[in-house]
Design an enzyme around this catalytic site. Structure first.
Site, short mmCIF file in Angstrom:
data_model
loop_
_atom_site.label_atom_id
_atom_site.label_comp_id
_atom_site.label_asym_id
_atom_site.label_seq_id
_atom_site.Cartn_x
_atom_site.Cartn_y
_atom_site.Cartn_z
N ALA A 1 0.99 -1.20 -0.08
CA ALA A 1 -0.24 -0.03 0.02
C ALA A 1 0.88 1.20 -0.06
O ALA A 1 0.75 2.28 -0.59
CB ALA A 1 -0.99 -0.10 1.22
N HIS B 1 0.88 -6.84 -12.52
CA HIS B 1 1.41 -5.43 -12.83
C HIS B 1 2.16 -5.73 -14.10
O HIS B 1 2.27 -4.30 -14.78
CB HIS B 1 2.20 -4.92 -11.63
CG HIS B 1 3.52 -5.26 -11.24
ND1 HIS B 1 4.05 -6.36 -10.60
CD2 HIS B 1 4.59 -4.77 -11.89
CE1 HIS B 1 5.37 -6.75 -10.73
NE2 HIS B 1 5.91 -5.38 -11.43
N GLY C 1 0.57 -4.11 -16.75
CA GLY C 1 0.62 -2.57 -16.92
C GLY C 1 1.54 -1.74 -17.39
O GLY C 1 1.30 -0.45 -17.52
N ASP D 1 6.95 -16.64 -8.55
CA ASP D 1 6.89 -15.29 -8.33
C ASP D 1 7.19 -14.43 -9.62
O ASP D 1 6.38 -13.43 -9.57
CB ASP D 1 8.24 -14.99 -7.42
CG ASP D 1 8.31 -13.55 -7.02
OD1 ASP D 1 7.44 -13.04 -6.39
OD2 ASP D 1 9.54 -12.84 -7.15
N HIS E 1 4.11 -13.28 -14.37
CA HIS E 1 4.47 -12.11 -15.43
C HIS E 1 5.10 -12.75 -16.65
O HIS E 1 4.56 -12.02 -17.73
CB HIS E 1 5.58 -11.31 -14.59
CG HIS E 1 5.49 -10.85 -13.40
ND1 HIS E 1 4.00 -10.30 -12.98
CD2 HIS E 1 6.04 -10.62 -12.42
CE1 HIS E 1 4.02 -10.04 -11.60
NE2 HIS E 1 5.45 -10.15 -11.28
N LYS F 1 13.57 -17.29 -18.92
CA LYS F 1 14.57 -17.09 -18.24
C LYS F 1 14.34 -16.01 -17.06
O LYS F 1 14.08 -15.06 -17.54
CB LYS F 1 15.84 -16.57 -18.98
CG LYS F 1 17.11 -16.57 -18.24
CD LYS F 1 18.29 -17.06 -18.95
CE LYS F 1 19.15 -15.69 -19.57
NZ LYS F 1 20.25 -16.19 -20.19
N GLN G 1 11.94 -3.14 -19.69
CA GLN G 1 12.58 -2.03 -18.73
C GLN G 1 13.95 -2.60 -18.47
O GLN G 1 14.34 -3.78 -18.78
CB GLN G 1 11.77 -2.12 -17.61
CG GLN G 1 11.67 -3.40 -16.98
CD GLN G 1 10.80 -3.61 -15.97
OE1 GLN G 1 9.93 -2.79 -15.66
NE2 GLN G 1 10.90 -4.75 -14.94
N MET H 1 15.49 -3.75 -33.89
CA MET H 1 15.50 -4.67 -34.89
C MET H 1 17.12 -4.94 -35.05
O MET H 1 17.68 -4.04 -35.43
CB MET H 1 14.88 -4.40 -35.88
CG MET H 1 13.56 -4.96 -36.11
SD MET H 1 13.02 -4.64 -37.68
CE MET H 1 11.28 -4.46 -37.69
N LEU I 1 14.61 2.01 -31.38
CA LEU I 1 13.42 2.95 -30.95
C LEU I 1 13.68 2.81 -29.57
O LEU I 1 12.99 2.28 -28.73
CB LEU I 1 11.84 2.41 -31.39
CG LEU I 1 10.93 3.42 -30.73
CD1 LEU I 1 11.04 4.72 -31.23
CD2 LEU I 1 9.37 2.55 -31.49
C1 BG6 Z 1 7.05 -8.81 -8.09
C2 BG6 Z 1 8.07 -10.05 -7.78
O1 BG6 Z 1 5.68 -9.26 -8.73
O2 BG6 Z 1 7.57 -8.18 -9.34
C3 BG6 Z 1 9.36 -9.30 -7.24
O3 BG6 Z 1 7.15 -10.49 -6.54
C4 BG6 Z 1 9.78 -8.77 -8.31
O4 BG6 Z 1 10.09 -10.45 -6.94
C5 BG6 Z 1 8.78 -7.62 -9.01
O5 BG6 Z 1 11.07 -8.04 -7.94
C6 BG6 Z 1 9.63 -6.94 -10.51
O6 BG6 Z 1 8.60 -6.14 -10.76
P1 BG6 Z 1 9.45 -5.10 -11.95
O7 BG6 Z 1 8.14 -4.10 -12.25
O8 BG6 Z 1 10.32 -4.24 -11.08
O9 BG6 Z 1 9.90 -5.69 -12.90
#
Ligand code: BG6
Length: 482
Positions: free
Chosen positions: A18, A186, A189, A243, A248, A331, A370, A377, A397
């Protein structure tokens, strides 16, 4: 857009998520005019007995970070929108009090016009989701005769395997309908993750090439150059696959591999993502390399004999017309030599190579999620000069150069705005979650049972050497990359 009173309730208001993510994202939305002070009120709820001002003071530092001093007036105004209610997560008393506070706010605003909207953000450990959802359902639902809604936002981990995830889904599903539930991942997003559909389906370049005839392999990489310090207890229970990969990276894979949806309607997009997941073949043990960095177990919250992987490389194979035979290489690792998240789409060699240039590297399309964001390319061009020789170069780019002065929004900002707008495109649907667990549960159980031992690697390295060997075996050509 809908108007009327909006109450955002952050449960677990004094916790890390939070403070570090939810409130700063709300503040940024407020600063940009997406949350209007005459409509919105924010409620913090947690067990700790503190006053409104104490909560505001705890949050203040996180809002000021990264904002210039000219925003300090905004910070004060924003903090005034926050009220705090304390109570437990499993008894009705606190939630009744919370409901009363929300209702007071609604009454003061709705005397003007409109419906009331209640957004509950669970910045809490999943173990309390079922009881908290029940309390919300019993005590805090929107009661406006003029319409409106009640929505629930939840964060991973959604269970530890297929069985526990389904149990959690059932418990929440009995209380709320799917359109009321927003499961955050996330990564969905992130700016460049959201760009994937546009890149793939709005560019003629890629349409005919995006398939097994032209693509040799796809690599989806997540690296961090720090370990699990400060959250070893959580991490050790979950490990890198739960995780990072199961959520992700798998979401990214879906967007890279899915068919074109019939429209941009959230359900059509999510339908296509589910189809990809359902076409993934069982993961083979010989196509998995696990690692654990040296020193991981020095953390007092991690057991000395921990078998938890902090690194994993594995190959996923999609059994369909477009992707048969193309390895998707995941990876992910902590405590590696760099911090990076990227997708590398590597094309096949040019048939009948008259330039003898294949050894310089292949065509590759890279989307760096990121940091810093970039799309490039890799291609072969003539080396400038009198000789007819070739060299690998890049069409680049880089967002920092191309979009100077444009602020890329934080993932959480975007996702919270979507929850207010009722757009579920960038959230994980229940059947997606189930299909994602189906892919990884057998492997995770084998790891949990100690059948798979992670290989040790040095912090600050590329991870275990076996991972690079697996990559090479999968066909990834990385002369230039290394
Ligand atoms: C989180 C994981 O979901 O994503 C973390 O629990 C990780 O372990 C994080 O560090 C990475 O997020 P980002 O946005 O920094 O790539």
């Amino acid at each position: 857009p809908e108007t009327g009173c909006l109450s955002i309730i952050v449960l677990g208001a004094s916790g890390d998520l939070a403070k570090k993510k939810t409130f700063p994202a709300l503040f940024n939305l407020y600063r940009q005019g997406f949350l209007q002070s005459n409509e919105v009120h924010i409620f913090g709820y947690a067990r700790t007995k503190i006053s409104d001002d104490e909560l505001r003071n705890r949050i203040r530092g996180y809002l000021i970070q990264g904002t210039s001093s000219e925003h300090s007036e905004d910070v004060s105004k924003f903090l005034q929108l926050i009220k705090y209610v304390s109570g437990s997560y499993d008894t009705e008393e606190g939630f009744r009090l919370l409901d009363k506070e929300i209702f007071e706010h609604e009454r003061s605003r709705n005397s003007i016009e409109g419906s009331s909207r209640r957004l509950f953000y669970l910045a809490l450990p999943p173990s309390v989701y079922p009881s908290v959802c029940k309390m919300i359902k019993n005590c805090c639902m929107n009661k406006s005769d003029l319409g409106g809604w009640t929505r629930i936002v939840v964060e991973k981990p959604f269970g530890k395997d297929l069985g526990s995830a389904e149990k959690l889904s059932n418990q929440i599903g009995e209380l709320f309908d799917e359109p009321q539930i927003y499961r955050i991942d996330h990564y969905l997003g992130k700016e460049l993750v959201q760009n994937l559909l546009v890149l793939r389906f709005a560019n003629r370049f890629f349409l005919p090439l995006w398939n097994r005839d032209n693509i040799d392999n796809v690599q989806i990489v997540f690296r961090e150059d720090f370990g699990t310090e400060g959250r070893g207890g959580y991490f050790d229970e979950y490990g890198i696959i739960r995780d990072i990969i199961q959520n992700h990276l798998l979401q990214v894979l879906c967007l890279v591999a899915m068919e074109k949806p019939g429209s941009l309607k959230p359900e059509r997009i999510r339908d296509e993502k589910v189809k990809v997941l359902q076409s993934v073949m069982p993961i083979k043990d010989e196509e998995v390399v696990l690692g654990q960095y040296e020193g991981y177990t020095n953390d007092p919250t991690v057991p000395d004999n921990s078998n938890t992987p902090t690194f994993a490389t594995m190959i996923l194979r999609i059994h369909n017309e477009r992707w048969e035979g193309v390895p998707f290489i995941f990876k992910a690792g902590k405590a590696l030599n760099s911090r990076k998240a990227e997708i590398r789409v590597q094309f096949k060699d040019v048939p009948g190579d008259i330039f003898k240039c294949q050894k310089q590297g292949r065509n590759e399309f890279v989307i760096r999620l990121q940091p810093p964001e970039a799309i490039y390319m890799k291609l072969t061009v003539k080396q400038p000069g009198l000789e007819m020789s070739t060299v690998q170069s890049e069409l680049d780019l880089s967002y920092r150069q191309r979009y100077q002065g444009v602020t890329i929004p934080e993932a959480y900002e975007r996702l919270i705005l979507d929850t207010i707008r009722g757009d579920q495109q960038h959230f994980v649907r229940r059947d997606e979650l189930k299909a994602a667990w189906e892919i990884f549960t057998p492997l995770l159980h084998r790891i949990d049972n100690g059948e798979f031992k992670p290989k040790k690697y040095k912090p600050g390295s590329r991870g275990p050497v076996e991972a690079d060997e697996l990559l090479e075996k999968a066909g990834y050509f990385y002369l230039v990359y290394l």
